[in-house]
Design an enzyme around this catalytic site. Sequence first.
Site, PDB file in Angstrom:
ATOM      1  N   SER A 141      -4.854 -30.368 -58.622  1.00  0.00           N
ATOM      2  CA  SER A 141      -5.497 -29.154 -59.125  1.00  0.00           C
ATOM      3  C   SER A 141      -6.571 -29.476 -60.154  1.00  0.00           C
ATOM      4  CB  SER A 141      -4.465 -28.187 -59.699  1.00  0.00           C
ATOM      5  OG  SER A 141      -3.769 -28.775 -60.781  1.00  0.00           O
ATOM      6  N   GLU A 142      -6.356 -30.525 -60.987  1.00  0.00           N
ATOM      7  CA  GLU A 142      -7.367 -30.952 -61.939  1.00  0.00           C
ATOM      8  C   GLU A 142      -7.400 -32.474 -62.059  1.00  0.00           C
ATOM      9  OE1 GLU A 142      -7.044 -26.838 -62.578  1.00  0.00           O
ATOM     10  OE2 GLU A 142      -5.416 -28.254 -62.888  1.00  0.00           O
ATOM     11  N   THR A 143      -8.600 -32.970 -62.297  1.00  0.00           N
ATOM     12  CA  THR A 143      -8.827 -34.377 -62.595  1.00  0.00           C
ATOM     13  C   THR A 143      -9.619 -34.445 -63.887  1.00  0.00           C
ATOM     14  OG1 THR A 143      -8.839 -35.005 -60.262  1.00  0.00           O
ATOM     15  CG2 THR A 143      -9.906 -36.523 -61.797  1.00  0.00           C
ATOM     16  N   HIS A 145      -2.874 -28.624 -68.999  1.00  0.00           N
ATOM     17  CA  HIS A 145      -1.960 -29.686 -68.562  1.00  0.00           C
ATOM     18  C   HIS A 145      -2.702 -31.007 -68.352  1.00  0.00           C
ATOM     19  CE1 HIS A 145      -3.195 -28.847 -64.384  1.00  0.00           C
ATOM     20  NE2 HIS A 145      -2.619 -29.995 -64.060  1.00  0.00           N
TER      21      HIS A 145
END
Length: 111
Positions: A45-47, A73
């Site tokens: 979902s995120e990097t 997060h």
Amino acid sequence: MECRAFKVDAFTDTPLKGNPAAVVLDCPELDRETMLAIAGELNLSETAFVWPEKDGFQVRFFTPGDEIPLCGHATVATFYLLWRLGLAAEGINKMFSKAGEIDVLIKDGRV
């Protein structure tokens, strides 16, 4: 150029639980399009892309589709990893992101 990429689970002490984020170190010279392509390839979902800056760390956050100003997060995952690698210290660490300058507290190995 050689980057290091990690998958880090935030908000857990149990392997393969929590909220995963990718953290990419050592690549400040990447352009936005390349960061976006890497985030798409890693497909979380995120990097977070992070590198040291004077008095702190520059962090850029990407979803597989776009850059975003901040991700909670992924911030936790990033600074936990930096602490584990000995790159961030206990206490207040400065993060510079599209959302501005943010103080990140690490205490007893927790972000």
